[in-house]
Design an enzyme around this catalytic site. Structure first.
Site, PDB file in Angstrom:
ATOM      1  N   THR A 169     -11.476  35.943 -13.750  1.00  0.00           N
ATOM      2  CA  THR A 169     -10.126  36.583 -14.143  1.00  0.00           C
ATOM      3  C   THR A 169     -10.308  38.000 -14.311  1.00  0.00           C
ATOM      4  O   THR A 169     -11.296  38.509 -14.858  1.00  0.00           O
ATOM      5  CB  THR A 169      -9.262  35.801 -15.282  1.00  0.00           C
ATOM      6  OG1 THR A 169     -10.137  36.099 -16.448  1.00  0.00           O
ATOM      7  CG2 THR A 169      -9.258  34.181 -15.038  1.00  0.00           C
ATOM      8  N   CYS A 170      -9.201  38.641 -14.394  1.00  0.00           N
ATOM      9  CA  CYS A 170      -9.385  40.039 -14.494  1.00  0.00           C
ATOM     10  C   CYS A 170      -9.083  40.362 -16.380  1.00  0.00           C
ATOM     11  O   CYS A 170      -9.095  41.721 -16.393  1.00  0.00           O
ATOM     12  CB  CYS A 170      -8.232  40.841 -13.981  1.00  0.00           C
ATOM     13  SG  CYS A 170      -8.404  40.757 -12.207  1.00  0.00           S
TER      14      CYS A 170
END
Ligand code: PLP
Length: 375
Positions: A325-326
């Site tokens: 994920t970011c």
């Protein structure tokens, strides 16, 4: 590192199903249940669904005659779909809505848990059907997850609460506790059991006859450090139960011990980078996914490139392993020695059955790992 799955099989399953993948061994589920049963003779083991509420797990356990510990209506649905008779189940959530009680009774499960006076009036409409266990709190700083911090009546207030429940005409059959999850010290059980015995006796003096003792879950498994073999661990618990509770119906609610060793995670390297002299590897699974236990369960897991298990891989460097994920908190290992990996390489973590997939999210639209039953 203990792997039950052969590396070449892992490669072919990953090629067939894609990653992230959780390989579920229902044979391991069954052998864990039997091992714990042998260590706790005479105790009816109710598998707590919470750590891994998967239909294949419930089916495998049901086939060997297991009992089940439920906490929510969703868990009722899982056992009902597997054809488990309701009288093999208990509902142990100390806090319930009327709709939860009705749903569970609708299934046919009659045993519920309370730990406070506000819960008692909720049972009055179903007084003739329900059988109750009173949950006690035994605080425990040695457990990784101290479940007595959130639930259970204080031992000093227990007799009064028991009197109140019985005074309202409710049928109280016994006591329960949860000594703490992934509990390294078995003496917490012995302490709790000893106290419960006293409470049984005090209650009997007032004409309240209890016939059920439920020692909860908590039994530990080896993640990164060894734990006491379960037969040694349970020995004092089993012998105190036999000595102090002759003729009493004995229950336990193991979750982690049954499910943790049953799944192996297989993930892929999505990308890599070199940052401040370290290699960073970005996997297709992370803290928001199967490694969510690192957040919620305060856990840690072994980790290896699959190639290394096959005896390949070169010189090792200090590396970072991150989720997909970011979000910057989505880092799984910050200082780990690893041989150089390439995009597409497979990595594995064993002992990923409990509190992993169950608490995983799909944050950032990275799907949860797919579970594949391998036996
Ligand atoms: C979570 C839970 C369990 C299972 O505990 P483990 O430590 O996984 O064995 C059992 N009973 C109750 C009430 C629980 O909430």
């Amino acid at each position: 590192m203990s792997f039950t799955v052969d590396p070449s099989r892992i490669r072919s399953l990953a090629a067939e199903h894609g990653t992230p993948l959780l390989l579920l061994s229902t044979r391991t589920i069954v052998s864990q249940y039997r091992t714990l049963q042998a260590a706790l003779p005479g105790v009816l083991l109710h598998y707590a669904l919470k750590p891994l509420p998967h239909p294949a797990v419930v089916k495998a356990l049901h086939e060997i005659g297991a009992y089940f510990d439920l906490a929510t209506n969703g868990e009722v649905d899982v056992v009902r779909a597997a054809g488990v008779p309701a009288d093999k189940c208990i509902q142990t959530h100390p806090i319930k809505r009327d709709s939860d009680i009705r749903y569970t009774l609708g299934y046919g499960c009659k045993t519920f848990v309370f730990d406070n006076p506000w819960e008692l009036p909720k049972f009055l409409p179903y007084k003739d059907q329900v059988e109750l266990l009173m949950r006690l709190s035994f605080r425990n700083k040695d457990a990784r997850c101290d479940l007595s911090a959130k639930f259970g009546v204080q031992p000093a207030e227990a007799l009064e609460l028991l009197r109140k429940a019985v005074g309202m005409g409710l049928k109280v059959r016994g006591l329960s506790f949860h000594a703490g999850s992934q509990l390294m010290n078995n003496f917490k059980y012995v302490e709790a059991i000893t106290f419960c015995r006293q409470l049984f006796s005090l209650a009997a003096l007032e004409g309240i006859h209890l016939d059920t003792m439920d020692i909860g879950g908590g039994f530990p498994v080896p993640y990164t450090d060894p734990v006491m073999p379960i037969n040694y661990y349970c020995h004092p618990v089993a012998s105190e139960l036999q000595r102090l509770f002759p003729g009493v119906r004995l229950l336990a609610e193991p979750g982690r011990f049954i499910s943790a060793p049953s799944m192996t995670l297989v993930a892929s390297v999505m990308g890599k980078a070199e940052r401040q002299g370290r290699m960073w590897y970005y996997l297709d699974d992370g803290l928001y996914g199967s490694y969510s236990g690192k957040m919620f369960d305060h856990g840690d897991y072994q980790f290896s490139p699959l190639a290394k298990l096959e005896g390949k891989g070169g010189e090792e460097r200090m590396s970072v392993v991150s989720g997909p994920t970011c979000d910057s908190i989505d880092v799984i290992y910050t200082d780990i020695m690893l041989p150089e990996m390439e995009c597409g390489d497979l990595v594995v973590s064993p002992m990923m059955g409990a509190y992993t997939w169950a608490s995983a999210t799909e944050f950032n639209f990275f799907p949860k790992a797919k579970i594949v039953v391998i036996d």
